[in-house]
Design a protein around this motif. Structure first.
Motif, PDB file in Angstrom:
ATOM      1  N   THR A 104       0.848  -1.190   0.000  1.00  0.00           N
ATOM      2  CA  THR A 104       0.000   0.000   0.000  1.00  0.00           C
ATOM      3  C   THR A 104       0.892   1.251   0.000  1.00  0.00           C
ATOM      4  O   THR A 104       2.111   1.156   0.231  1.00  0.00           O
ATOM      5  CB  THR A 104      -0.887   0.051   1.260  1.00  0.00           C
ATOM      6  N   LEU A 105       0.261   2.389  -0.199  1.00  0.00           N
ATOM      7  CA  LEU A 105       1.021   3.650  -0.193  1.00  0.00           C
ATOM      8  C   LEU A 105       1.671   3.865   1.176  1.00  0.00           C
ATOM      9  O   LEU A 105       2.826   4.268   1.289  1.00  0.00           O
ATOM     10  CB  LEU A 105       0.083   4.811  -0.530  1.00  0.00           C
ATOM     11  N   GLU A 106       0.912   3.566   2.222  1.00  0.00           N
ATOM     12  CA  GLU A 106       1.420   3.754   3.579  1.00  0.00           C
ATOM     13  C   GLU A 106       2.663   2.877   3.807  1.00  0.00           C
ATOM     14  O   GLU A 106       3.668   3.339   4.361  1.00  0.00           O
ATOM     15  CB  GLU A 106       0.318   3.370   4.568  1.00  0.00           C
ATOM     16  N   GLN A 107       2.586   1.639   3.348  1.00  0.00           N
ATOM     17  CA  GLN A 107       3.730   0.731   3.517  1.00  0.00           C
ATOM     18  C   GLN A 107       4.938   1.211   2.711  1.00  0.00           C
ATOM     19  O   GLN A 107       6.074   1.098   3.145  1.00  0.00           O
ATOM     20  CB  GLN A 107       3.329  -0.697   3.113  1.00  0.00           C
ATOM     21  N   ARG A 108       4.677   1.783   1.543  1.00  0.00           N
ATOM     22  CA  ARG A 108       5.799   2.311   0.751  1.00  0.00           C
ATOM     23  C   ARG A 108       6.422   3.501   1.482  1.00  0.00           C
ATOM     24  O   ARG A 108       7.637   3.604   1.606  1.00  0.00           O
ATOM     25  CB  ARG A 108       5.338   2.699  -0.658  1.00  0.00           C
ATOM     26  N   GLU A 109       5.552   4.388   1.967  1.00  0.00           N
ATOM     27  CA  GLU A 109       6.082   5.595   2.623  1.00  0.00           C
ATOM     28  C   GLU A 109       6.826   5.258   3.917  1.00  0.00           C
ATOM     29  O   GLU A 109       7.783   5.931   4.279  1.00  0.00           O
ATOM     30  CB  GLU A 109       4.947   6.587   2.868  1.00  0.00           C
ATOM     31  N   GLN A 110       6.385   4.199   4.575  1.00  0.00           N
ATOM     32  CA  GLN A 110       7.079   3.784   5.810  1.00  0.00           C
ATOM     33  C   GLN A 110       8.376   3.041   5.519  1.00  0.00           C
ATOM     34  O   GLN A 110       9.127   2.725   6.435  1.00  0.00           O
ATOM     35  CB  GLN A 110       6.173   2.855   6.629  1.00  0.00           C
ATOM     36  N   ALA A 156       2.639 -11.494  -9.981  1.00  0.00           N
ATOM     37  CA  ALA A 156       2.349 -10.149 -10.494  1.00  0.00           C
ATOM     38  C   ALA A 156       2.642  -9.153  -9.389  1.00  0.00           C
ATOM     39  O   ALA A 156       2.130  -9.293  -8.270  1.00  0.00           O
ATOM     40  CB  ALA A 156       0.902 -10.036 -10.936  1.00  0.00           C
ATOM     41  N   TYR A 157       3.492  -8.177  -9.684  1.00  0.00           N
ATOM     42  CA  TYR A 157       3.735  -7.090  -8.728  1.00  0.00           C
ATOM     43  C   TYR A 157       2.772  -5.957  -9.060  1.00  0.00           C
ATOM     44  O   TYR A 157       2.850  -5.349 -10.133  1.00  0.00           O
ATOM     45  CB  TYR A 157       5.180  -6.599  -8.809  1.00  0.00           C
ATOM     46  N   GLU A 158       1.858  -5.710  -8.130  1.00  0.00           N
ATOM     47  CA  GLU A 158       0.872  -4.646  -8.328  1.00  0.00           C
ATOM     48  C   GLU A 158       0.859  -3.752  -7.091  1.00  0.00           C
ATOM     49  O   GLU A 158       0.165  -4.060  -6.110  1.00  0.00           O
ATOM     50  CB  GLU A 158      -0.524  -5.248  -8.530  1.00  0.00           C
ATOM     51  N   PRO A 159       1.628  -2.651  -7.119  1.00  0.00           N
ATOM     52  CA  PRO A 159       1.567  -1.743  -5.974  1.00  0.00           C
ATOM     53  C   PRO A 159       0.140  -1.215  -5.833  1.00  0.00           C
ATOM     54  O   PRO A 159      -0.436  -0.715  -6.804  1.00  0.00           O
ATOM     55  CB  PRO A 159       2.553  -0.631  -6.352  1.00  0.00           C
ATOM     56  N   VAL A 160      -0.426  -1.343  -4.650  1.00  0.00           N
ATOM     57  CA  VAL A 160      -1.844  -0.993  -4.447  1.00  0.00           C
ATOM     58  C   VAL A 160      -2.096   0.459  -4.828  1.00  0.00           C
ATOM     59  O   VAL A 160      -3.125   0.796  -5.416  1.00  0.00           O
ATOM     60  CB  VAL A 160      -2.245  -1.266  -2.971  1.00  0.00           C
ATOM     61  N   TRP A 161      -1.118   1.306  -4.554  1.00  0.00           N
ATOM     62  CA  TRP A 161      -1.283   2.747  -4.819  1.00  0.00           C
ATOM     63  C   TRP A 161      -1.262   3.079  -6.309  1.00  0.00           C
ATOM     64  O   TRP A 161      -1.572   4.197  -6.703  1.00  0.00           O
ATOM     65  CB  TRP A 161      -0.191   3.542  -4.085  1.00  0.00           C
TER      66      TRP A 161
END
Ligand code: 13P
Length: 248
Positions: A130-136, A161-166
């Motif tokens: 998720t975006l939060e996990q990326r930012e952390q 499949a790599y699908e970043p949720v954001w």
């Protein structure tokens, strides 16, 4: 199979008629009627589309499969054997929308992977932060945790499949550097920890469009694309398939 693989994920869209029309439009395009192209249609339309695809190259994919292995009293479920029976070649497992809305867990996803492979389907395990996990900064740990079931599956063929949720449905595509970093990390993790697949192939998904498909597909360690919104438009999907066709 060498070359790039393109799977269109129609998600919960279309009706019987529009699903047929969309498939017919794809079948008219030589760039789309190829063995490296797949369509993941809603479960209720798979049988009709599978009949239409007899003798054609496009592969049929399901969007989900039951975690229950055998026939029985599991109301509402669709088994891997049923999907195989009506002509599916692939099935998505653990799409972020299923993880989010249906709280799909690793034990369930492990069962789905095993059931799919036992029935002769190629599962596509979807992972992404998720975006939060990326930012952390915890995104690699999240992806490793999602991949961890690959250490326990029976050996066989599967895709990732790599699908970043954001990046899903947002128009916010990951940068080529971000994609290259994660795809390389996924392959390294698999080589070190996973049961061997026939080959380790990683697709990218998240706002793939006609305009960005070629640069994404040319990125290191990108073996194909899982396309959501743009797969509902025959013209856009054709251009994505054309980009893949150029890279064989
Ligand atoms: O979730 C996806 C494919 O499975 C990606 O969706 P979009 O291409 O609409 O961002």
């Amino acid at each position: 199979m060498a070359g790039k693989l393109i799977i269109g994920n129609w998600k919960m869209n279309t009706r019987a008629q529009s699903a047929q029309s969309l498939l017919d439009a794809l079948l008219e395009q030589p760039a789309c009627d190829q063995p490296w192209v797949g369509v993941a249609a809603p479960a209720v339309y798979l049988a009709a589309l599978g009949a239409r695809l007899q003798g054609r190259a496009i592969r049929l994919a399901a969007q989900d499969v039951s975690a229950f292995a055998s026939d029985g009293a599991y109301t509402g479920e669709v088994s891997a054997a049923m999907l195989q029976d009506i002509g599916c070649a692939y099935v998505l497992v653990g799409h972020s929308e299923r993880r989010q809305y249906f709280a799909e867990s690793n034990p369930q996803l492990l069962a789905k992977m095993n059931n799919a492979m036992a029935a002769g389907l190629v599962p596509v395990l979807c992972v992404g932060e998720t975006l939060e996990q990326r930012e952390q900064g915890s995104y690699l740990a999240v992806i490793h945790q999602q991949l961890s079931i690959l250490a326990d599956i029976a050996a066989g063929e599967y895709l990732i499949a790599y699908e970043p949720v954001w990046a899903i449905g947002t128009g916010k595509v990951a940068t080529l550097e971000q994609i290259a970093e994660i795809h390389s990390a996924i392959k390294t993790w698999c080589l070190q920890n996973a049961k061997p697949s026939a080959s380790i192939r990683v697709l990218y998904g998240g706002s793939v469009k006609a305009e960005n498909a070629e640069s994404i597909l040319m990125t290191d360690n990108v073996d194909g694309a899982l396309v959501g919104g743009a797969s509902l438009d025959a013209g856009s999907f054709r251009m994505i398939c054309q980009a893949a066709g150029k890279l064989i």
